[in-house]
Design a protein around this motif. Structure first.
Motif, PDB file in Angstrom:
ATOM      1  N   ILE A 196       0.729   4.270  -2.608  1.00 16.04           N
ATOM      2  CA  ILE A 196       0.596   5.842  -2.442  1.00 16.04           C
ATOM      3  C   ILE A 196       1.679   6.451  -3.039  1.00 16.04           C
ATOM      4  CG2 ILE A 196       0.918   7.279  -0.644  1.00 16.04           C
ATOM      5  CD1 ILE A 196      -0.183   5.027   1.078  1.00 16.04           C
TER       6      ILE A 196
ATOM      7  N   GLN B  66       1.385   7.060  -6.455  1.00 16.32           N
ATOM      8  CA  GLN B  66       0.352   7.976  -7.001  1.00 16.32           C
ATOM      9  C   GLN B  66       0.972   9.435  -6.873  1.00 16.32           C
ATOM     10  OE1 GLN B  66      -2.691   6.781  -3.842  1.00 16.32           O
ATOM     11  NE2 GLN B  66      -3.952   6.131  -5.483  1.00 16.32           N
TER      12      GLN B  66
ATOM     13  N   ILE C 183     -12.934   9.371   3.088  1.00  6.25           N
ATOM     14  CA  ILE C 183     -13.023   9.951   1.984  1.00  6.25           C
ATOM     15  C   ILE C 183     -14.245   9.236   1.328  1.00  6.25           C
ATOM     16  CG2 ILE C 183     -12.270  10.582  -0.249  1.00  6.25           C
ATOM     17  CD1 ILE C 183      -9.842  11.157   0.985  1.00  6.25           C
ATOM     18  N   GLU C 184     -14.074   7.888   1.167  1.00  6.67           N
ATOM     19  CA  GLU C 184     -15.024   6.929   0.679  1.00  6.67           C
ATOM     20  C   GLU C 184     -16.426   6.985   1.268  1.00  6.67           C
ATOM     21  OE1 GLU C 184     -14.867   2.130   0.138  1.00  6.67           O
ATOM     22  OE2 GLU C 184     -13.318   2.953  -0.654  1.00  6.67           O
TER      23      GLU C 184
ATOM     24  N   SER D 294       1.115   4.200   5.618  1.00  4.60           N
ATOM     25  CA  SER D 294       0.076   3.470   4.767  1.00  4.60           C
ATOM     26  C   SER D 294      -1.199   3.298   5.668  1.00  4.60           C
ATOM     27  CB  SER D 294       0.688   2.064   4.517  1.00  4.60           C
ATOM     28  OG  SER D 294       1.747   2.011   3.898  1.00  4.60           O
TER      29      SER D 294
ATOM     30  N   TYR E  84       0.967  -1.237   0.026  1.00  5.49           N
ATOM     31  CA  TYR E  84       0.042  -0.038   0.106  1.00  5.49           C
ATOM     32  C   TYR E  84       0.709   1.387   0.142  1.00  5.49           C
ATOM     33  CZ  TYR E  84      -4.153   2.915   0.607  1.00  5.49           C
ATOM     34  OH  TYR E  84      -5.259   3.564   0.450  1.00  5.49           O
TER      35      TYR E  84
ATOM     36  N   ILE F  84      -2.884   6.812   5.645  1.00  6.73           N
ATOM     37  CA  ILE F  84      -3.558   7.178   4.547  1.00  6.73           C
ATOM     38  C   ILE F  84      -4.785   6.337   4.093  1.00  6.73           C
ATOM     39  CG2 ILE F  84      -3.096   7.226   1.772  1.00  6.73           C
ATOM     40  CD1 ILE F  84      -2.116   9.607   3.421  1.00  6.73           C
ATOM     41  N   PHE F  85      -4.576   5.099   4.555  1.00  3.93           N
ATOM     42  CA  PHE F  85      -5.593   4.200   4.240  1.00  3.93           C
ATOM     43  C   PHE F  85      -6.656   4.575   5.006  1.00  3.93           C
ATOM     44  CE2 PHE F  85      -8.176   0.256   5.263  1.00  3.93           C
ATOM     45  CZ  PHE F  85      -8.315  -0.253   4.211  1.00  3.93           C
TER      46      PHE F  85
ATOM     47  N   ASP G 170      -8.409   7.593   3.323  1.00  6.85           N
ATOM     48  CA  ASP G 170      -9.071   7.128   1.987  1.00  6.85           C
ATOM     49  C   ASP G 170     -10.542   6.481   2.201  1.00  6.85           C
ATOM     50  OD1 ASP G 170      -7.148   8.069   0.365  1.00  6.85           O
ATOM     51  OD2 ASP G 170      -6.318   5.867   0.033  1.00  6.85           O
ATOM     52  N   LYS G 171     -10.422   5.516   3.192  1.00  5.39           N
ATOM     53  CA  LYS G 171     -11.932   5.240   3.879  1.00  5.39           C
ATOM     54  C   LYS G 171     -12.708   6.063   4.522  1.00  5.39           C
ATOM     55  CE  LYS G 171     -10.984   0.981   2.851  1.00  5.39           C
ATOM     56  NZ  LYS G 171     -11.774   0.279   1.650  1.00  5.39           N
TER      57      LYS G 171
END
Length: 132
Positions: free
Chosen positions: A55, A58, A106-107, A96, A51, A99-100, A103-104
């Protein structure tokens, strides 16, 4: 590629990046995966978190390495010039995870936003019905 006799597959998760077309959108490839000539992939070793690598990929400006005049394209030679600095494995894991979680979150908020947009649409149809 014109013809193959068997699939070229890998049994480890990897990070993929397009060689042609969308070169600036890295993605995680869950094993097993099959590759074609329009895909580069990186399988992390035991010192690197998958992961974290995702990142990191990206953050790279892949479009700046585009060598085409038409469809965006990358080559092995252009990828080789990318230099990255890696923190320790424990630091990679912490980054990781952080940021994970972002991301969750944000989702989750994107899902809530889509639901609210649907509710708004329903209310608007109810409050402002069509003639008849």
């Amino acid at each position: 590629m014109t013809k193959v006799n068997s699939a070229l597959s890998y049994d480890k998760d990897a990070v993929g990046i397009g060689r042609k077309g969308t070169i600036n959108k890295p993605f995680i490839l869950n094993a097993p995966f099959w590759t074609v000539d329009t895909l580069f992939y990186v399988i992390p070793n035991k010192y690197i978190s998958l992961y974290f690598l995702f990142i990191l990929f990206q953050q790279i400006k892949w479009n700046k390495l585009d060598e085409s005049t038409g469809v965006p394209s990358l080559s092995k030679e252009n990828i080789k010039v990318v230099n990255i600095k890696l923190p320790s494995k424990s630091e990679m894991i912490k980054i990781s995870k952080f940021i994970f979680l972002l991301d969750k979150k944000i989702e989750l908020h994107q899902s809530k936003l889509e639901a609210l947009k649907k509710i708004k649409s329903i209310y608007l149809r109810y409050l402002f019905p069509e003639k008849g």
